[in-house]
Design a protein around this motif. Structure first.
Motif, short mmCIF file in Angstrom:
data_model
loop_
_atom_site.label_atom_id
_atom_site.label_comp_id
_atom_site.label_asym_id
_atom_site.label_seq_id
_atom_site.Cartn_x
_atom_site.Cartn_y
_atom_site.Cartn_z
N LEU A 91 24.22 70.16 74.13
CA LEU A 91 25.31 69.58 73.34
C LEU A 91 26.14 70.64 72.62
O LEU A 91 27.12 70.29 71.96
N ALA A 126 29.82 70.63 73.95
CA ALA A 126 30.42 69.30 73.86
C ALA A 126 30.65 68.89 72.41
O ALA A 126 31.72 68.37 72.05
N SER A 127 29.65 69.13 71.55
CA SER A 127 29.75 68.75 70.14
C SER A 127 30.37 69.83 69.28
O SER A 127 30.52 69.64 68.07
N ALA A 138 35.17 67.15 75.44
CA ALA A 138 33.73 66.97 75.25
C ALA A 138 33.08 66.35 76.49
O ALA A 138 31.95 66.71 76.86
N GLN A 143 32.59 69.14 78.95
CA GLN A 143 31.57 70.09 78.50
C GLN A 143 30.18 69.48 78.58
O GLN A 143 29.20 70.18 78.85
N LEU A 144 30.08 68.19 78.35
CA LEU A 144 28.78 67.52 78.43
C LEU A 144 28.24 67.57 79.85
O LEU A 144 27.04 67.82 80.07
N GLY A 167 26.27 70.90 79.92
CA GLY A 167 25.11 70.27 79.31
C GLY A 167 23.98 69.96 80.25
O GLY A 167 22.80 70.11 79.89
N LEU A 194 23.12 58.46 74.81
CA LEU A 194 24.52 58.78 75.11
C LEU A 194 25.46 58.10 74.12
O LEU A 194 26.49 58.67 73.73
N VAL A 210 25.23 60.14 71.03
CA VAL A 210 26.00 61.37 71.21
C VAL A 210 27.49 61.11 71.01
O VAL A 210 28.19 61.91 70.38
N THR A 211 27.97 60.00 71.55
CA THR A 211 29.39 59.64 71.39
C THR A 211 29.76 59.46 69.92
O THR A 211 30.81 59.95 69.47
#
Length: 265
Positions: A67, A70-71, A113, A116-117, A121, A147, A150-151
């Protein structure tokens, strides 16, 4: 719709940086091994630290690496581009668009994101699962809940970075604040050490801060630490911070827009 197109365009944009993506995957994987062996040494001395067994702790390591991009756990995530547009005055062009500034950048960040995830990831987490005994769930429902969590974490992370970027309307250079924000995210998200492993009251306070919603809560969902009522409270915690921070961002955005008008932008 405007915002769907923006998200799709952002996804395609980051997908073109293939060399950077491969380099990022390699870097995340290498650091994953370094941190994993550090955690093994720590959990050998302190078994069940923070309520985690060694497999849960190692899952925390590799999920954090999955992550990381993405994060935007180390800041960045495209919001630095917004800071530069504010500094240069190009933000005036953005304000003329027939689209909301916050929703535009949120859509772009979600597209980034999303790539990238997938792009940075999946491989590190897969490598970690092959090389270490991770506590990964075997049912699809837990993965779907993860998921979703994560969102929600992505929304909180964007909202925090958006506020930092908007501060550039009042600061001559927002890089210092961005650095402080990045360090705070790295420490209070659990990137350095799971927040549950912090000593005493610091652990309790850290888990109430918005950064906990970005990494700590999603990982707890994945390893099964949060179930039932605890799971619902964790998701509600993320949603509450997301709504509050996005609402604050709109207020700051409105103030900043008035500032641009007053300055003749």
């Amino acid at each position: 719709m405007w915002y769907t197109a923006v998200a799709a365009g952002s996804f395609r944009r980051y997908a073109t940086y293939r060399t950077a993506t491969v380099a990022g995957v390699f870097t995340n994987t290498v650091f994953g091994f370094i941190v994993a062996y550090t955690y093994i040494a720590l959990w050998t001395e302190r078994p069940h630290l923070g309520g985690y067994g060694e497999p849960e702790a190692l899952t925390f390591v590799w999920t954090a690496q999955a992550l990381l991009a993405a994060s935007a756990l180390l800041y960045g995530g495209g919001i630095d581009e917004l800071q530069e547009r504010i500094r240069s005055g190009d933000i005036a062009v953005d304000l003329y668009r027939p689209a909301d500034l916050q929703l535009w950048w949120l859509s772009a960040d979600l597209g980034r994101a999303g790539f990238q995830l997938v792009g940075r990831g999946v491989v590190p987490l897969a490598v970690g699962a092959l090389c270490f005994p991770l506590a990964l769930p075997g049912d699809a429902l837990t993965w779907l809940t993860f998921l979703f969590s994560v969102t929600l974490g992505l929304l909180v992370g964007f909202a925090l970075r958006y506020l930092v970027a908007l501060a550039s309307f009042w600061l001559l250079d927002g890089s210092g604040l961005a650095l402080i924000s990045g360090l705070a995210c790295m420490f209070f998200s659990g990137m350095v050490l799971p927040l549950r492993a912090f000593p005493g009251a610091l652990a309790d306070v850290a888990q109430l801060l918005p950064w906990a919603a970005i990494l700590q809560v999603p990982v707890d969902v994945l390893v099964g630490t949060r179930t039932g009522g605890s799971l619902l409270r964790g998701l509600a915690f993320q949603a509450a911070w997301g709504v509050a921070l996005l609402a604050l961002g709109r207020l700051v955005q409105a103030a900043a827009t008035r500032k641009v008008v007053v300055q003749g932008g």
